[in-house]
Design a protein around this motif. Structure first.
Motif, PDB file in Angstrom:
ATOM      1  N   ALA A 128       8.155  70.632 132.783  1.00 42.72           N
ATOM      2  CA  ALA A 128       6.920  69.902 133.079  1.00 42.72           C
ATOM      3  C   ALA A 128       6.893  68.618 132.254  1.00 42.72           C
ATOM      4  O   ALA A 128       7.441  68.569 131.141  1.00 42.72           O
ATOM      5  N   PRO A 129       6.262  67.564 132.761  1.00 41.24           N
ATOM      6  CA  PRO A 129       6.236  66.292 132.026  1.00 41.24           C
ATOM      7  C   PRO A 129       5.725  66.454 130.601  1.00 41.24           C
ATOM      8  O   PRO A 129       4.659  67.022 130.364  1.00 41.24           O
ATOM      9  N   GLY A 130       6.521  65.989 129.657  1.00 43.59           N
ATOM     10  CA  GLY A 130       6.134  66.058 128.253  1.00 43.59           C
ATOM     11  C   GLY A 130       6.236  67.436 127.630  1.00 43.59           C
ATOM     12  O   GLY A 130       5.805  67.632 126.490  1.00 43.59           O
ATOM     13  N   GLN A 131       6.837  68.410 128.349  1.00 43.08           N
ATOM     14  CA  GLN A 131       6.896  69.785 127.864  1.00 43.08           C
ATOM     15  C   GLN A 131       8.327  70.236 127.564  1.00 43.08           C
ATOM     16  O   GLN A 131       8.617  71.421 127.630  1.00 43.08           O
ATOM     17  N   TYR A 132       9.184  69.295 127.245  1.00 53.63           N
ATOM     18  CA  TYR A 132      10.586  69.636 126.962  1.00 53.63           C
ATOM     19  C   TYR A 132      10.922  69.313 125.513  1.00 53.63           C
ATOM     20  O   TYR A 132      10.611  68.219 125.017  1.00 53.63           O
ATOM     21  N   THR A 133      11.565  70.279 124.825  1.00 57.47           N
ATOM     22  CA  THR A 133      11.955  70.084 123.426  1.00 57.47           C
ATOM     23  C   THR A 133      13.443  70.361 123.268  1.00 57.47           C
ATOM     24  O   THR A 133      13.878  71.511 123.451  1.00 57.47           O
ATOM     25  N   PRO A 134      14.244  69.343 122.943  1.00 56.32           N
ATOM     26  CA  PRO A 134      15.674  69.573 122.699  1.00 56.32           C
ATOM     27  C   PRO A 134      15.938  69.786 121.218  1.00 56.32           C
ATOM     28  O   PRO A 134      15.418  69.048 120.368  1.00 56.32           O
ATOM     29  N   LEU A 135      16.731  70.788 120.890  1.00 55.57           N
ATOM     30  CA  LEU A 135      17.093  71.072 119.501  1.00 55.57           C
ATOM     31  C   LEU A 135      18.616  71.115 119.405  1.00 55.57           C
ATOM     32  O   LEU A 135      19.250  72.076 119.851  1.00 55.57           O
ATOM     33  N   TRP A 136      19.195  70.072 118.841  1.00 55.03           N
ATOM     34  CA  TRP A 136      20.644  70.016 118.682  1.00 55.03           C
ATOM     35  C   TRP A 136      21.048  70.739 117.399  1.00 55.03           C
ATOM     36  O   TRP A 136      20.332  70.722 116.400  1.00 55.03           O
ATOM     37  N   MET A 137      22.193  71.361 117.432  1.00 55.02           N
ATOM     38  CA  MET A 137      22.652  72.166 116.310  1.00 55.02           C
ATOM     39  C   MET A 137      22.746  71.332 115.031  1.00 55.02           C
ATOM     40  O   MET A 137      22.467  71.804 113.933  1.00 55.02           O
ATOM     41  N   SER A 138      23.122  70.073 115.180  1.00 57.59           N
ATOM     42  CA  SER A 138      23.313  69.194 114.019  1.00 57.59           C
ATOM     43  C   SER A 138      21.999  68.655 113.479  1.00 57.59           C
ATOM     44  O   SER A 138      21.957  68.103 112.380  1.00 57.59           O
ATOM     45  N   GLY A 139      20.927  68.773 114.277  1.00 57.28           N
ATOM     46  CA  GLY A 139      19.646  68.195 113.869  1.00 57.28           C
ATOM     47  C   GLY A 139      19.466  66.763 114.333  1.00 57.28           C
ATOM     48  O   GLY A 139      18.407  66.158 114.092  1.00 57.28           O
ATOM     49  N   ARG A 140      20.431  66.189 115.020  1.00 55.02           N
ATOM     50  CA  ARG A 140      20.295  64.819 115.523  1.00 55.02           C
ATOM     51  C   ARG A 140      19.228  64.778 116.610  1.00 55.02           C
ATOM     52  O   ARG A 140      18.998  65.742 117.318  1.00 55.02           O
ATOM     53  N   ASP A 141      18.596  63.612 116.734  1.00 55.80           N
ATOM     54  CA  ASP A 141      17.549  63.475 117.749  1.00 55.80           C
ATOM     55  C   ASP A 141      17.902  62.454 118.820  1.00 55.80           C
ATOM     56  O   ASP A 141      17.079  62.156 119.683  1.00 55.80           O
ATOM     57  N   ASP A 142      19.103  61.894 118.780  1.00 58.37           N
ATOM     58  CA  ASP A 142      19.545  60.963 119.812  1.00 58.37           C
ATOM     59  C   ASP A 142      20.733  61.584 120.539  1.00 58.37           C
ATOM     60  O   ASP A 142      21.861  61.565 120.037  1.00 58.37           O
ATOM     61  N   PRO A 143      20.534  62.141 121.723  1.00 58.50           N
ATOM     62  CA  PRO A 143      21.624  62.852 122.408  1.00 58.50           C
ATOM     63  C   PRO A 143      22.817  61.971 122.731  1.00 58.50           C
ATOM     64  O   PRO A 143      23.959  62.448 122.744  1.00 58.50           O
TER      65      PRO A 143
END
Length: 474
Positions: free
Chosen positions: A333-348
């Motif tokens: 849903a719009p605005g309801q997505y949270t990505p969590l990268w193993m390294s902690g980076r926030d720029d995919p």
């Protein structure tokens, strides 16, 4: 239940593995395990084995399945043969022509030349829209298929080209005449398909840079993507793909992710907006009518050192994670997505393989976001500390969420040859194999069967539906 588990085990392997070297296992181990699983399924569950071609197994395993079904048809009922023939014919249309021609050569080496095989090869070859183009681009495979299936060629020019190419002059068919002239005129070769012209250029000693510069207009979108001759322009690639792909389903989102990860970090940073827009465009196209329907979604994405893959599958696991990230963003849903990268980076877009795999810690972070769905993209090697992910999932499923209000699925891009399956995080959470991010929606459907809450009748009904849609019956 055993039959259902065996089918899902095979689908996991046939989706994730291509028989190539992985991070922790060599190609020999992968090939041996795949060969065993194919034979086991073909002998014990032939009907289900054939039906898996409708489940999006990768091209490598689809070709192996076709080869096995055609080569081992003794005592198979006529009705089953008819269903297999339709599945094989439909699957061949989805495979790239080079792989189909390699399959024909393999059938010839195997001595598989029964009436059904000849009919399938003949029907596929006669259905080609531009046989002269395919004859030029894949001459040895085209010729082998014709000879093996005893196909009569009504086009005399095409027959002359295949069996005495330089004896006929001139050809009325433009591409055949261009091929003939390219033997004598170095400028004409740039009117040929890229892979054919490449051979002529090598014989003439043309510098690689000059050749790629001049051959650009003849290159397919995928060839441009591989050789990096033009800036990444997703919209142009998408518009041009239909011309070359026909009924094949090209995983453009994953392909572009692989291409982006091959760029230097500085270039990725400089082109962040362009590349992000491109990935989001492909993700929206792939999500289609499901866009925005998955509610609150949290993804746990593996960019640890093992996501490098192997020298022959360079950064493939990381590319699947990157492509899945953008697809989940479109599905949530719009605005309801949270990505969590193993390294902690926030720029995919600046992801790169490195570090350990703290899956347990990241799962705790994911569950803390109050999601409706958690998708884990990882090879399953939880090592920081080992086993924490399994304990987190055990406590969550048995103590905190026994009603399964939160849907958790683990998609794994790496086949574990020793275990004959993808490496799982916990028996309480389904783990399914994945090759391309584009397979995600189908794999989430299959995950319900992997949880063991439904048996063979439900799986058979699901497979029947997939087969009917695959064959165009629905």
């Amino acid at each position: 239940m055993v039959a259902a588990e065996d089918v899902l085990l095979f689908v996991n392997a046939a989706t994730a593995s291509t028989g190539q070297r992985e991070f922790a296992q060599d190609a020999g181990q992968q090939t041996m395990s795949l060969s065993f699983l194919h034979e086991y399924m073909r002998v014990n569950y032939r009907e289900l084995y054939a039906a898996t071609m409708a489940l999006g197994i990768n091209d490598h395993n689809a070709a192996l399945a076709i080869r096995g079904l055609l080569g081992d048809a003794k005592d198979v009922p006529t009705e089953q043969k008819a269903i297999e023939g339709r599945l094989i014919a439909r699957t061949l249309l989805t495979l790239p022509p080079p792989r189909v021609f390699r399959l024909f050569k393999a059938l010839r080496r195997d001595g598989v030349n029964n009436r059904r095989t000849r009919a399938i090869i003949r029907d596929w070859m006669t259905s080609l829209e531009n046989p002269a183009y395919h004859a030029v681009k894949y001459r040895s495979g085209f010729k082998a298929g014709l000879k093996h299936a005893h196909v009569d060629i009504s086009d005399s020019e095409l027959r002359d080209f295949l069996f005495g190419p330089l004896q006929h002059k001139p050809y009325a068919t433009p591409i055949l005449e261009t091929w003939r002239q390219a033997h004598y005129d170095g400028n004409v070769l740039y009117k040929l398909p890229y892979t054919v012209a490449e051979g002529f250029a090598a014989k003439r000693g043309v510098k690689r840079e000059v050749f790629l510069e001049r051959i650009g207009k003849q290159m397919t979108p995928l060839e441009k993507l591989r050789t990096d001759r033009e800036p990444v322009d997703p919209l142009a690639l998408l518009k041009g793909s239909a011309k070359y792909c026909g009924p094949q389903q090209i995983p453009w989102l994953t392909r572009l992710a692989i291409r982006i990860l091959a760029l230097p970090l500085d270039e990725r940073a400089a082109r962040r907006a362009e590349l992000t827009d491109g990935m989001r465009h492909f993700a929206r196209v792939e999500a289609g009518e499901l866009a925005g329907t998955w509610g609150r979604v949290t993804a746990v994405l593996d960019d640890s050192f093992s996501s490098f893959g192997s020298p022959v599958k360079r950064r493939r696991p990381l590319a699947v994670a990157l492509a899945t990230h953008f697809l989940l963003e479109a599905l949530a849903a719009p605005g309801q997505y949270t990505p969590l990268w193993m390294s902690g980076r926030d720029d995919p877009l600046l992801s790169y393989p490195g570090g350990a795999t703290p899956l347990g810690t990241r799962l705790l972070d994911a569950l803390d976001t109050s999601p409706e769905r958690v998708v884990v993209v990882s090879d399953g090697w939880d090592n920081s500390p080992p086993g924490l992910a399994g304990e987190v999932l055990r406590v969550w499923r048995t103590r905190l969420d026994p009603a399964r209000r939160v849907d958790i699925v683990h998609v794994n891009p790496v086949f574990d040859a020793e275990g004959l399956d993808v490496r799982a995080l916990s028996p309480l959470v389904p783990s399914v194999g994945i090759r391309d991010a584009e397979d995600l929606v189908l794999l989430v459907e299959l995950a319900q069967f992997a949880q063991g809450r439904v048996g063979l009748p439900e799986l058979m009904a699901y497979l029947d539906g997939r087969v009917r849609r695959f064959l165009g019956a629905d």
